[in-house]
Design an enzyme around this catalytic site. Structure first.
Site, PDB file in Angstrom:
ATOM      1  N   GLN A 243      80.834  32.138  55.057  1.00  0.00           N
ATOM      2  CA  GLN A 243      81.031  31.867  56.592  1.00  0.00           C
ATOM      3  C   GLN A 243      80.362  32.458  57.680  1.00  0.00           C
ATOM      4  O   GLN A 243      80.806  32.186  58.732  1.00  0.00           O
ATOM      5  CB  GLN A 243      82.874  32.442  56.542  1.00  0.00           C
ATOM      6  CG  GLN A 243      82.683  33.920  56.639  1.00  0.00           C
ATOM      7  CD  GLN A 243      84.177  34.582  56.735  1.00  0.00           C
ATOM      8  OE1 GLN A 243      84.974  34.778  55.765  1.00  0.00           O
ATOM      9  NE2 GLN A 243      84.659  34.963  57.867  1.00  0.00           N
TER      10      GLN A 243
ATOM     11  N   MET B  86      86.687  41.890  55.717  1.00  0.00           N
ATOM     12  CA  MET B  86      85.614  41.936  55.456  1.00  0.00           C
ATOM     13  C   MET B  86      85.089  43.489  55.671  1.00  0.00           C
ATOM     14  O   MET B  86      83.982  43.676  55.655  1.00  0.00           O
ATOM     15  CB  MET B  86      84.719  40.859  56.347  1.00  0.00           C
ATOM     16  CG  MET B  86      85.013  39.544  55.984  1.00  0.00           C
ATOM     17  SD  MET B  86      83.754  38.296  56.558  1.00  0.00           S
ATOM     18  CE  MET B  86      83.525  38.706  58.148  1.00  0.00           C
TER      19      MET B  86
ATOM     20  N   GLN C   3      95.730  38.397  64.949  1.00  0.00           N
ATOM     21  CA  GLN C   3      95.732  37.214  65.878  1.00  0.00           C
ATOM     22  C   GLN C   3      94.379  37.192  66.724  1.00  0.00           C
ATOM     23  O   GLN C   3      94.238  36.414  67.697  1.00  0.00           O
ATOM     24  CB  GLN C   3      96.765  37.340  66.851  1.00  0.00           C
ATOM     25  CG  GLN C   3      98.311  36.678  66.340  1.00  0.00           C
ATOM     26  CD  GLN C   3      99.370  37.065  67.125  1.00  0.00           C
ATOM     27  OE1 GLN C   3      99.262  37.400  68.280  1.00  0.00           O
ATOM     28  NE2 GLN C   3     100.516  36.419  66.650  1.00  0.00           N
TER      29      GLN C   3
ATOM     30  N   HIS D  82      93.166  46.272  61.170  1.00  0.00           N
ATOM     31  CA  HIS D  82      93.426  46.201  59.763  1.00  0.00           C
ATOM     32  C   HIS D  82      94.557  46.957  59.294  1.00  0.00           C
ATOM     33  O   HIS D  82      95.264  46.671  58.446  1.00  0.00           O
ATOM     34  CB  HIS D  82      91.998  46.393  59.198  1.00  0.00           C
ATOM     35  CG  HIS D  82      91.014  45.517  59.422  1.00  0.00           C
ATOM     36  ND1 HIS D  82      89.907  46.045  60.147  1.00  0.00           N
ATOM     37  CD2 HIS D  82      90.741  44.218  59.265  1.00  0.00           C
ATOM     38  CE1 HIS D  82      89.022  45.161  60.090  1.00  0.00           C
ATOM     39  NE2 HIS D  82      89.569  44.065  59.790  1.00  0.00           N
TER      40      HIS D  82
HETATM   41  O1  PAF Z   1      89.083  37.552  59.491  1.00  0.00           O
HETATM   42  C1  PAF Z   1      88.281  38.018  58.488  1.00  0.00           C
HETATM   43  O2  PAF Z   1      87.813  39.177  58.360  1.00  0.00           O
HETATM   44  C2  PAF Z   1      87.503  36.922  57.482  1.00  0.00           C
HETATM   45  O3  PAF Z   1      87.283  35.998  58.011  1.00  0.00           O
HETATM   46  C3  PAF Z   1      88.829  36.757  56.246  1.00  0.00           C
HETATM   47  C4  PAF Z   1      89.883  36.154  56.562  1.00  0.00           C
HETATM   48  C5  PAF Z   1      88.752  38.208  55.479  1.00  0.00           C
HETATM   49  C6  PAF Z   1      87.649  35.776  55.147  1.00  0.00           C
HETATM   50  O4  PAF Z   1      86.635  36.191  54.961  1.00  0.00           O
END
Ligand code: PAF
Length: 282
Positions: free
Chosen positions: A61, A30, A148, A37
């Site tokens: 979400q 996101m 994780q 990341h």
């Molecule tokens: O972990 C995240 O950043 C989000 O939940 C994901 C997996 C990109 C889904 O929007």
């Protein structure tokens, strides 16, 4: 690094890569990227010829409108980090592109989502499963990489892949921490100085709890001690501390020999909600 903004563009790009015999790795994010990341991108790069990162702050979400509104968005800085890490394409769709019409399909992960994040953020995993399914369908990766730190999310995504027979492998990468132990998170950017100063307490509490688990202290006592320590810091409001089976995520009354234990917590500090976890091998 190719920038893709449409679903059709992503489909065409990865289809061409597959036709050329390339292995495709997907890193869904996101945005507001950090070293956690980048580790996912690097892991993907080590395994795959094509590494596609996605940046999409997924509205479905979020169960809290402010959390969605305030989620950090720094697209230019993100793009600048991705290419040197080995990302070959970046998918940055609009909300309209990902959701041309409201979704009606609902996911139910049963016991797996009736605890922790699923219990405290109603609808959260439905939104995660929806967007992750869309990304898997569009990109058809060979592998997809997740952190994780979101232990329950990884469990839910593995269940999704198994139940819907997605032909891909999920790779879960370890949590990356700041020097003082704070788990890296996009939300850390929103911590003001006083909140940032106390934030390492979350990992300290988890580490102390993990030591108790290793000593065989009963789960209820470990939980009570962790909550009591957090309660001593007035600027932290804990939401939950759970001592659970690392696979089923069900809270433990007793330890089972040979079963790994995950210690998870969620807490609010300075208006920011953070989660973290530590795993103790069985
Ligand atoms: O972990 C995240 O950043 C989000 O939940 C994901 C997996 C990109 C889904 O929007």
């Amino acid at each position: 690094m190719q920038i893709l903004t449409t679903a059709a563009g992503l489909q065409a790009y990865t289809e061409q890569a597959r036709q050329a015999g390339k292995r495709v790795g997907l890193v869904p994010t996101m945005g507001a990227l950090h070293a956690g990341h980048i580790q996912l991108v690097q892991a993907a790069r080590a395994d795959c010829n094509e590494v596609i990162a996605t940046i999409f702050v997924n509205p479905t979400q979020f169960n809290n409108a402010d959390d969605f509104r305030l989620y950090p968005r720094v697209p230019e800085a993100d793009a600048a980090l991705l290419e040197p890490a080995g990302c070959t394409a970046l998918f940055v769709p609009s909300v309209e592109e990902m959701y041309p019409r409201p979704t009606v399909l609902r996911f139910d992960f049963g016991a797996l989502e009736q605890v922790m994040e699923g219990a405290h953020r109603p609808g959260h995993f439905n939104g995660v499963a929806t967007v992750v399914s869309k990304l898997f369908h569009l990109a058809r990766p060979h592998r997809a990489y997740f952190g994780q730190k979101d232990w329950q999310q990884v469990a839910v995504v593995r269940q999704l892949v198994a139940d819907l027979s997605f032909d891909l492998e999920i790779v879960a990468c370890p949590t990356i921490r700041e020097a003082d132990g704070l788990a890296m998170s996009s939300r850390n950017r929103r911590l003001d100085a006083p909140a940032r100063a106390v934030a390492p307490l979350l990992y300290q509490v988890l580490s102390a709890a993990a030591a108790q688990v290793r000593q065989g202290v009963r789960p209820a006592q470990v939980q009570a001690d962790a909550l009591a320590t957090l309660a001593q810091e007035p600027s932290i409001t804990s939401e939950y501390v759970e001592i659970a089976d690392a696979q089923t995520l069900q809270p433990l009354a007793e330890y089972a020999p040979g079963r790994a234990v995950v210690l998870c917590l969620a807490a609010h500090l300075g208006g920011v909600r953070l989660i973290d976890n530590v795993v103790v091998d069985g």
